[in-house]
Motif scaffolding. Structure first.
Motif, PDB file in Angstrom:
ATOM      1  N   VAL A 186      21.275  70.810  60.990  1.00  0.00           N
ATOM      2  CA  VAL A 186      22.647  70.378  60.721  1.00  0.00           C
ATOM      3  C   VAL A 186      22.632  68.852  60.686  1.00  0.00           C
ATOM      4  CG1 VAL A 186      25.007  70.336  61.594  1.00  0.00           C
ATOM      5  CG2 VAL A 186      23.628  72.407  61.844  1.00  0.00           C
ATOM      6  N   PRO A 187      23.196  68.242  59.641  1.00  0.00           N
ATOM      7  CA  PRO A 187      23.180  66.782  59.540  1.00  0.00           C
ATOM      8  C   PRO A 187      23.848  66.096  60.737  1.00  0.00           C
ATOM      9  CG  PRO A 187      23.826  67.758  57.452  1.00  0.00           C
ATOM     10  CD  PRO A 187      23.805  68.869  58.467  1.00  0.00           C
ATOM     11  N   PHE A 188      23.339  64.934  61.066  1.00  0.00           N
ATOM     12  CA  PHE A 188      23.817  64.124  62.191  1.00  0.00           C
ATOM     13  C   PHE A 188      25.336  63.949  62.146  1.00  0.00           C
ATOM     14  CE2 PHE A 188      24.692  60.003  64.190  1.00  0.00           C
ATOM     15  CZ  PHE A 188      23.932  60.064  65.355  1.00  0.00           C
ATOM     16  N   GLU A 189      25.860  63.594  60.973  1.00  0.00           N
ATOM     17  CA  GLU A 189      27.292  63.301  60.842  1.00  0.00           C
ATOM     18  C   GLU A 189      28.179  64.548  60.881  1.00  0.00           C
ATOM     19  OE1 GLU A 189      24.950  63.505  57.293  1.00  0.00           O
ATOM     20  OE2 GLU A 189      24.947  61.865  58.720  1.00  0.00           O
ATOM     21  N   GLU A 190      27.581  65.720  60.890  1.00  0.00           N
ATOM     22  CA  GLU A 190      28.360  66.963  60.964  1.00  0.00           C
ATOM     23  C   GLU A 190      28.313  67.599  62.346  1.00  0.00           C
ATOM     24  OE1 GLU A 190      27.327  69.680  57.815  1.00  0.00           O
ATOM     25  OE2 GLU A 190      27.423  68.082  56.313  1.00  0.00           O
ATOM     26  N   ARG A 240      28.831  62.734  66.329  1.00  0.00           N
ATOM     27  CA  ARG A 240      30.001  62.059  65.735  1.00  0.00           C
ATOM     28  C   ARG A 240      30.785  61.330  66.813  1.00  0.00           C
ATOM     29  NH1 ARG A 240      33.075  65.404  61.196  1.00  0.00           N
ATOM     30  NH2 ARG A 240      34.531  63.776  61.746  1.00  0.00           N
ATOM     31  N   PHE A 241      30.966  61.983  67.957  1.00  0.00           N
ATOM     32  CA  PHE A 241      31.667  61.350  69.081  1.00  0.00           C
ATOM     33  C   PHE A 241      30.921  60.093  69.540  1.00  0.00           C
ATOM     34  CE2 PHE A 241      31.507  60.935  73.737  1.00  0.00           C
ATOM     35  CZ  PHE A 241      32.812  60.526  73.983  1.00  0.00           C
ATOM     36  N   GLU A 242      29.610  60.206  69.723  1.00  0.00           N
ATOM     37  CA  GLU A 242      28.817  59.075  70.209  1.00  0.00           C
ATOM     38  C   GLU A 242      28.847  57.911  69.226  1.00  0.00           C
ATOM     39  OE1 GLU A 242      25.967  62.215  72.608  1.00  0.00           O
ATOM     40  OE2 GLU A 242      25.235  61.310  70.740  1.00  0.00           O
ATOM     41  N   ALA A 243      28.713  58.206  67.929  1.00  0.00           N
ATOM     42  CA  ALA A 243      28.758  57.146  66.915  1.00  0.00           C
ATOM     43  C   ALA A 243      30.139  56.502  66.863  1.00  0.00           C
ATOM     44  CB  ALA A 243      28.375  57.716  65.543  1.00  0.00           C
ATOM     45  N   ALA A 244      31.187  57.308  66.984  1.00  0.00           N
ATOM     46  CA  ALA A 244      32.548  56.755  66.972  1.00  0.00           C
ATOM     47  C   ALA A 244      32.788  55.872  68.197  1.00  0.00           C
ATOM     48  CB  ALA A 244      33.575  57.882  66.919  1.00  0.00           C
ATOM     49  N   ALA A 245      32.340  56.325  69.360  1.00  0.00           N
ATOM     50  CA  ALA A 245      32.498  55.521  70.579  1.00  0.00           C
ATOM     51  C   ALA A 245      31.753  54.201  70.443  1.00  0.00           C
ATOM     52  CB  ALA A 245      31.999  56.304  71.791  1.00  0.00           C
ATOM     53  N   HIS A 271      21.364  61.554  69.377  1.00  0.00           N
ATOM     54  CA  HIS A 271      20.451  62.376  68.584  1.00  0.00           C
ATOM     55  C   HIS A 271      21.002  63.789  68.474  1.00  0.00           C
ATOM     56  CE1 HIS A 271      19.124  64.591  72.153  1.00  0.00           C
ATOM     57  NE2 HIS A 271      19.430  63.459  72.759  1.00  0.00           N
ATOM     58  N   GLY A 272      20.613  64.470  67.431  1.00  0.00           N
ATOM     59  CA  GLY A 272      20.940  65.885  67.306  1.00  0.00           C
ATOM     60  C   GLY A 272      19.848  66.716  67.958  1.00  0.00           C
ATOM     61  N   TRP A 273      20.257  67.747  68.655  1.00  0.00           N
ATOM     62  CA  TRP A 273      19.268  68.656  69.245  1.00  0.00           C
ATOM     63  C   TRP A 273      18.584  69.424  68.130  1.00  0.00           C
ATOM     64  CZ3 TRP A 273      19.430  71.098  74.578  1.00  0.00           C
ATOM     65  CH2 TRP A 273      19.832  70.168  75.536  1.00  0.00           C
TER      66      TRP A 273
END
Length: 184
Positions: A140-144, A149-154, A53-55
């Motif tokens: 700020v968007p999740f993918e930015e 981004r690290f968590e989704a890539a992992a 999640h984004g803070w």
């Protein structure tokens, strides 16, 4: 790791997530208990969910319960789909699963040690990863974001066939696990 049944009660009562140091008794799994339940073939094996999640603020990742509203209602359907109860869910949510500021010297050491292996929560075959990619307007968007981004890539390295679920793709109002499996 947070107990699924505790998260359910917190959400039902309109609470907000406390930081790791402020968790009440019974909110988190004791490591020994989690390992014992995983090893006991007579009990349902705990299911581990890592939430990315984004803070939503510098002081608190979810001050108004937006993230809780996005994922906690899905814990019950997820548990039923996996033939376990809410009490068998172990949820990694960084704010509640890692020491947070202000840190004591002991907290700082624990956090440093935990961050060395943070990728395991998102890149392990026995962990389902839930991506909370839908953020309120103005964030700020999740993918930015670096961490998300690290968590989704992992997660994508280990879970290409369905262990990572982007809950931001879930149609509004959907609270069935079949909807998550179909859309996310």
């Amino acid at each position: 790791l947070l107990r699924g049944d505790w998260l359910h009660r917190l959400h039902a009562g309109g609470g907000t997530l406390p930081r790791w140091q402020d968790l009440p008794p019974g909110a988190a799994w004791a490591p020994e208990e989690l390992l014992a339940d995983a090893a006991d073939g007579a009990r349902p094996t705990p299911r581990i969910v890592a939430v990315s999640h984004g803070w939503l603020s510098r002081e608190h990742p979810d001050p108004h319960g937006v993230h809780l509203d996005a994922f906690v209602p899905l814990l019950g359907p997820y548990a039923r789909d996996h033939a376990v109860g809410l009490e068998n869910l172990a949820v990694f949510f960084d704010w509640c699963s890692l020491p947070q500021r202000p840190l004591t010297e002991l907290d700082e050491k624990a956090l440093t040690k935990a961050l060395r292996n943070i990728d395991l929560w998102y890149a392990h075959a026995r962990t389902d990863v839930w991506l909370l990619s839908a953020l309120p307007e103005g964030c700020v968007p999740f993918e930015e974001r670096g961490w998300t981004r690290f968590e989704a890539a992992a997660a994508s390295m280990v879970c290409p066939g369905g262990g990572a679920f982007d809950l931001g793709r879930l149609p509004a109002g959907s609270k069935r696990w079949a909807d998550v499996a179909e859309h996310c």
